[in-house]
Design an enzyme around this catalytic site. Structure first.
Site, PDB file in Angstrom:
ATOM      1  CG  HIS A  17      -1.576  -0.913   1.722  1.00  0.00           C
ATOM      2  ND1 HIS A  17      -2.095  -1.293   2.831  1.00  0.00           N
ATOM      3  CD2 HIS A  17      -2.725  -1.609   0.404  1.00  0.00           C
ATOM      4  CE1 HIS A  17      -2.791  -2.799   2.466  1.00  0.00           C
ATOM      5  NE2 HIS A  17      -3.703  -2.588   1.309  1.00  0.00           N
ATOM      6  CE  LYS A  41     -13.124  -6.835   3.873  1.00  0.00           C
ATOM      7  NZ  LYS A  41     -12.576  -5.899   2.662  1.00  0.00           N
ATOM      8  NE  ARG A  90      -3.192  -7.342  -4.315  1.00  0.00           N
ATOM      9  CZ  ARG A  90      -3.513  -6.921  -2.889  1.00  0.00           C
ATOM     10  NH1 ARG A  90      -3.484  -7.277  -1.981  1.00  0.00           N
ATOM     11  NH2 ARG A  90      -5.055  -6.914  -3.397  1.00  0.00           N
ATOM     12  CB  SER A 128      -4.659  -6.761   4.291  1.00  0.00           C
ATOM     13  OG  SER A 128      -4.128  -5.548   3.762  1.00  0.00           O
TER      14      SER A 128
HETATM   15  P1  ADP Z   1      -5.672  -5.834   0.564  1.00  0.00           P
HETATM   16  O1  ADP Z   1      -6.519  -6.224  -0.671  1.00  0.00           O
HETATM   17  O2  ADP Z   1      -4.629  -5.975   0.986  1.00  0.00           O
HETATM   18  O3  ADP Z   1      -6.743  -6.338   1.418  1.00  0.00           O
HETATM   19  P2  ADP Z   1      -7.217  -3.000   0.084  1.00  0.00           P
HETATM   20  O4  ADP Z   1      -8.610  -3.684   0.076  1.00  0.00           O
HETATM   21  O5  ADP Z   1      -6.594  -2.504   1.476  1.00  0.00           O
HETATM   22  O6  ADP Z   1      -6.107  -4.231   0.355  1.00  0.00           O
HETATM   23  O7  ADP Z   1      -6.458  -2.521  -1.156  1.00  0.00           O
HETATM   24  C1  ADP Z   1      -6.360  -0.967  -1.233  1.00  0.00           C
HETATM   25  C2  ADP Z   1      -5.234  -0.740  -2.587  1.00  0.00           C
HETATM   26  O8  ADP Z   1      -4.533  -1.482  -2.029  1.00  0.00           O
HETATM   27  C3  ADP Z   1      -6.364  -1.824  -3.389  1.00  0.00           C
HETATM   28  O9  ADP Z   1      -6.123  -0.902  -4.751  1.00  0.00           O
HETATM   29  C4  ADP Z   1      -5.181  -2.746  -3.731  1.00  0.00           C
HETATM   30  O10 ADP Z   1      -5.083  -3.446  -4.692  1.00  0.00           O
HETATM   31  C5  ADP Z   1      -4.160  -2.383  -2.941  1.00  0.00           C
HETATM   32  N1  ADP Z   1      -2.666  -2.929  -3.275  1.00  0.00           N
HETATM   33  C6  ADP Z   1      -2.920  -3.439  -1.965  1.00  0.00           C
HETATM   34  N2  ADP Z   1      -1.549  -4.768  -1.556  1.00  0.00           N
HETATM   35  C7  ADP Z   1      -1.119  -4.219  -2.688  1.00  0.00           C
HETATM   36  C8  ADP Z   1       0.372  -4.310  -3.310  1.00  0.00           C
HETATM   37  N3  ADP Z   1       0.937  -5.465  -2.592  1.00  0.00           N
HETATM   38  N4  ADP Z   1       1.021  -4.217  -4.150  1.00  0.00           N
HETATM   39  C9  ADP Z   1       0.223  -2.504  -4.988  1.00  0.00           C
HETATM   40  N5  ADP Z   1      -1.022  -2.613  -4.640  1.00  0.00           N
HETATM   41  C10 ADP Z   1      -2.025  -3.094  -3.846  1.00  0.00           C
END
Ligand code: ADP
Length: 165
Positions: A17, A41, A90, A128
């Site tokens: 992130h 959620k 990703r 996460s």
């Molecule tokens: P997660 O999928 O890890 O639970 P979130 O719902 O918090 O994450 O996602 C927030 C944003 O961060 C999304 O656009 C997701 O694609 C992006 N994201 C999450 N992990 C990564 C990563 N390792 N590299 C690039 N972008 C990421």
């Protein structure tokens, strides 16, 4: 000045992130990290805890603000005066969902643009949920999340609490 929003659950924030947030902060004048409060959620950390961990992790970036929201992302973006939503990608598996989300948001508000950034190779496997799994089973999180997140996960895992937001 152009404002962009980086939305997500951030339960908890990872270095994946942070890589996207840092890169967005180099391009846009103002970046708002929008922490989603989703009552339906289950999350490990409350929205306040998730925001505090993010705040600590972005304190070196003067043009990044941490905030939280509920409801439709496009409505939040409009309220904040942001025309751009930044999402990280990703893998191909992210694409289908993000494509659907971007088209849905475009239909709700055509003035708001979703832009995608590719993950850094070294974080392409990082999520996460993977971080939480590792924390539960005592895995090594060094280099995957900020040190403060490692400490917060240690405390959580010992109390095993799940919050409702
Ligand atoms: P997660 O999928 O890890 O639970 P979130 O719902 O918090 O994450 O996602 C927030 C944003 O961060 C999304 O656009 C997701 O694609 C992006 N994201 C999450 N992990 C990564 C990563 N390792 N590299 C690039 N972008 C990421």
């Amino acid at each position: 000045m152009m404002t962009a929003i980086c939305p997500g659950s951030f339960d908890p924030v990872t270095n994946g992130h942070l890589d996207i947030i840092e890169r967005a902060a180099e391009i846009f004048g103002h970046v708002i990290v929008g922490v989603l409060k989703n009552p339906s959620k289950k999350s490990l950390f409350t929205v306040e805890e998730r925001s505090a961990l993010l705040q600590a992790a972005v304190s070196h970036l003067p043009n990044v603000e941490v905030d939280h929201f509920q409801g439709l992302l496009v409505d939040y973006a409009k309220r904040k005066g942001a025309r751009v939503i930044i999402k990280g990608l990703r893998a191909i598996s992210d694409f289908e969902y993000e494509f659907q989300m971007a088209l849905t948001n475009k239909r709700q508000n055509p003035e708001i643009e979703t832009m995608f950034m590719m993950t850094k190779n070294e974080y392409s496997f990082l999520s996460s949920s993977m971080v939480k799994e590792l924390a539960y089973f005592g895995g090594d999180l060094t280099g995957l999340v900020p040190d403060q997140v490692i400490a917060a996960l240690d405390r959580k895992v010992h109390t095993r609490g799940l919050s409702n937001d």
